[in-house]
Design a protein around this motif. Sequence first.
Motif, PDB file in Angstrom:
ATOM      1  N   ASP A   1      -8.682  23.010 -13.873  1.00  0.00           N
ATOM      2  CA  ASP A   1      -9.338  22.177 -13.282  1.00  0.00           C
ATOM      3  C   ASP A   1      -8.796  21.015 -14.115  1.00  0.00           C
ATOM      4  N   GLU A   2      -8.171  19.820 -13.366  1.00  0.00           N
ATOM      5  CA  GLU A   2      -7.859  18.733 -13.648  1.00  0.00           C
ATOM      6  C   GLU A   2      -8.404  17.460 -13.141  1.00  0.00           C
ATOM      7  N   PRO A   3      -9.636  16.849 -13.643  1.00  0.00           N
ATOM      8  CA  PRO A   3     -10.184  15.726 -13.266  1.00  0.00           C
ATOM      9  C   PRO A   3      -9.353  14.374 -12.680  1.00  0.00           C
ATOM     10  N   ARG A   4      -8.199  14.305 -13.435  1.00  0.00           N
ATOM     11  CA  ARG A   4      -7.203  13.327 -12.892  1.00  0.00           C
ATOM     12  C   ARG A   4      -6.860  13.401 -11.806  1.00  0.00           C
ATOM     13  N   LEU A   5      -6.290  14.756 -11.182  1.00  0.00           N
ATOM     14  CA  LEU A   5      -6.003  15.001  -9.818  1.00  0.00           C
ATOM     15  C   LEU A   5      -7.062  14.685  -8.679  1.00  0.00           C
ATOM     16  N   ASP A   6      -8.406  14.737  -8.996  1.00  0.00           N
ATOM     17  CA  ASP A   6      -9.460  14.418  -8.187  1.00  0.00           C
ATOM     18  C   ASP A   6      -9.545  13.051  -8.058  1.00  0.00           C
ATOM     19  N   MET A   7      -9.421  12.214  -9.293  1.00  0.00           N
ATOM     20  CA  MET A   7      -9.521  10.925  -9.226  1.00  0.00           C
ATOM     21  C   MET A   7      -8.056  10.542  -8.424  1.00  0.00           C
ATOM     22  N   LEU A   8      -7.097  10.831  -8.499  1.00  0.00           N
ATOM     23  CA  LEU A   8      -6.139  10.474  -7.776  1.00  0.00           C
ATOM     24  C   LEU A   8      -5.941  10.657  -6.344  1.00  0.00           C
ATOM     25  N   CYS A   9      -6.640  11.857  -6.009  1.00  0.00           N
ATOM     26  CA  CYS A   9      -6.739  12.242  -4.435  1.00  0.00           C
ATOM     27  C   CYS A   9      -7.806  11.110  -3.921  1.00  0.00           C
ATOM     28  N   LEU A  10      -8.854  10.893  -4.666  1.00  0.00           N
ATOM     29  CA  LEU A  10      -9.868   9.842  -3.881  1.00  0.00           C
ATOM     30  C   LEU A  10      -8.844   8.491  -3.900  1.00  0.00           C
ATOM     31  N   LEU A  11      -8.375   8.095  -4.830  1.00  0.00           N
ATOM     32  CA  LEU A  11      -7.577   6.817  -4.760  1.00  0.00           C
ATOM     33  C   LEU A  11      -6.482   6.846  -3.789  1.00  0.00           C
TER      34      LEU A  11
ATOM     35  N   LEU B   1       0.807  -1.279  -0.027  1.00  0.00           N
ATOM     36  CA  LEU B   1      -0.089   0.046  -0.126  1.00  0.00           C
ATOM     37  C   LEU B   1       0.826   1.345  -0.060  1.00  0.00           C
ATOM     38  N   ASN B   2       1.967   1.200   0.892  1.00  0.00           N
ATOM     39  CA  ASN B   2       2.887   2.377   0.760  1.00  0.00           C
ATOM     40  C   ASN B   2       3.550   2.533  -0.534  1.00  0.00           C
ATOM     41  N   GLN B   3       4.037   1.722  -1.119  1.00  0.00           N
ATOM     42  CA  GLN B   3       4.442   1.639  -2.562  1.00  0.00           C
ATOM     43  C   GLN B   3       3.533   2.117  -3.729  1.00  0.00           C
ATOM     44  N   SER B   4       2.269   1.748  -3.508  1.00  0.00           N
ATOM     45  CA  SER B   4       1.190   2.260  -4.205  1.00  0.00           C
ATOM     46  C   SER B   4       0.893   3.798  -3.987  1.00  0.00           C
ATOM     47  N   LEU B   5       0.912   4.195  -2.686  1.00  0.00           N
ATOM     48  CA  LEU B   5       0.620   5.669  -2.420  1.00  0.00           C
ATOM     49  C   LEU B   5       1.695   6.332  -2.971  1.00  0.00           C
ATOM     50  N   ASP B   6       2.951   5.961  -2.947  1.00  0.00           N
ATOM     51  CA  ASP B   6       4.070   6.706  -3.279  1.00  0.00           C
ATOM     52  C   ASP B   6       3.767   6.826  -5.026  1.00  0.00           C
TER      53      ASP B   6
ATOM     54  N   GLU C   1       1.905  14.601  -8.683  1.00  0.00           N
ATOM     55  CA  GLU C   1       2.814  15.800  -8.966  1.00  0.00           C
ATOM     56  C   GLU C   1       3.259  15.822 -10.519  1.00  0.00           C
ATOM     57  N   GLN C   2       3.194  14.690 -11.352  1.00  0.00           N
ATOM     58  CA  GLN C   2       3.593  14.904 -12.666  1.00  0.00           C
ATOM     59  C   GLN C   2       2.236  15.818 -13.325  1.00  0.00           C
ATOM     60  N   ILE C   3       1.106  15.409 -13.066  1.00  0.00           N
ATOM     61  CA  ILE C   3      -0.176  15.932 -13.381  1.00  0.00           C
ATOM     62  C   ILE C   3      -0.179  17.455 -13.152  1.00  0.00           C
ATOM     63  N   ASP C   4       0.100  17.824 -11.650  1.00  0.00           N
ATOM     64  CA  ASP C   4       0.226  19.034 -11.277  1.00  0.00           C
ATOM     65  C   ASP C   4       1.265  19.775 -12.127  1.00  0.00           C
ATOM     66  N   ASP C   5       2.200  19.397 -12.343  1.00  0.00           N
ATOM     67  CA  ASP C   5       3.352  20.001 -13.049  1.00  0.00           C
ATOM     68  C   ASP C   5       2.858  20.423 -14.449  1.00  0.00           C
ATOM     69  N   GLU C   6       2.302  19.487 -15.159  1.00  0.00           N
ATOM     70  CA  GLU C   6       1.565  19.593 -16.677  1.00  0.00           C
ATOM     71  C   GLU C   6       0.630  20.960 -16.614  1.00  0.00           C
ATOM     72  N   CYS C   7      -0.142  21.035 -15.308  1.00  0.00           N
ATOM     73  CA  CYS C   7      -1.119  21.870 -15.552  1.00  0.00           C
ATOM     74  C   CYS C   7      -1.079  23.463 -15.272  1.00  0.00           C
ATOM     75  N   SER C   8      -1.704  24.246 -15.848  1.00  0.00           N
ATOM     76  CA  SER C   8      -1.432  25.572 -15.404  1.00  0.00           C
ATOM     77  C   SER C   8      -2.300  25.980 -14.162  1.00  0.00           C
ATOM     78  N   ASP C   9      -1.642  27.106 -13.303  1.00  0.00           N
ATOM     79  CA  ASP C   9      -2.538  27.289 -12.202  1.00  0.00           C
ATOM     80  C   ASP C   9      -3.800  27.524 -12.382  1.00  0.00           C
TER      81      ASP C   9
ATOM     82  N   GLU D   1       3.416  10.463  -6.792  1.00  0.00           N
ATOM     83  CA  GLU D   1       4.115  10.764  -8.070  1.00  0.00           C
ATOM     84  C   GLU D   1       3.407  11.287  -9.220  1.00  0.00           C
ATOM     85  N   LYS D   2       2.544  10.359  -9.439  1.00  0.00           N
ATOM     86  CA  LYS D   2       1.363  10.697 -10.842  1.00  0.00           C
ATOM     87  C   LYS D   2       0.859  11.994 -10.252  1.00  0.00           C
TER      88      LYS D   2
END
Length: 99
Positions: free
Chosen positions: A38-48, A15-20, A27-35, A24-25
Amino acid sequence: MIDEKLLDRMNFGQLNQSLDYVLEKMEQIDDECSDGEDEPRLDMLCLLANKIIMQMDAIIRQNDNPKALAQWNKAMANYKQGFQKFSDILDKENKPAGR
């Protein structure tokens, strides 16, 4: 991506490896997005990430190790505060106008 159905069968280390991986994903998506974008992938990853942490919490509490539980509770307090802010934002975004 991680199959959520597998979370129940993972041990704490997995679980710890999965969370890492999820963090990481994010952070990558956040770096790709403009300030402010709205990025639905981030919402999905936060829920996961939340589901992973809740499973980790269940394992720690079953372990019955007072020292590990004390450290975990300290980390969970910070997590709950951060996730509550995310949850509040989602609630505001999902409410129909005029309510």
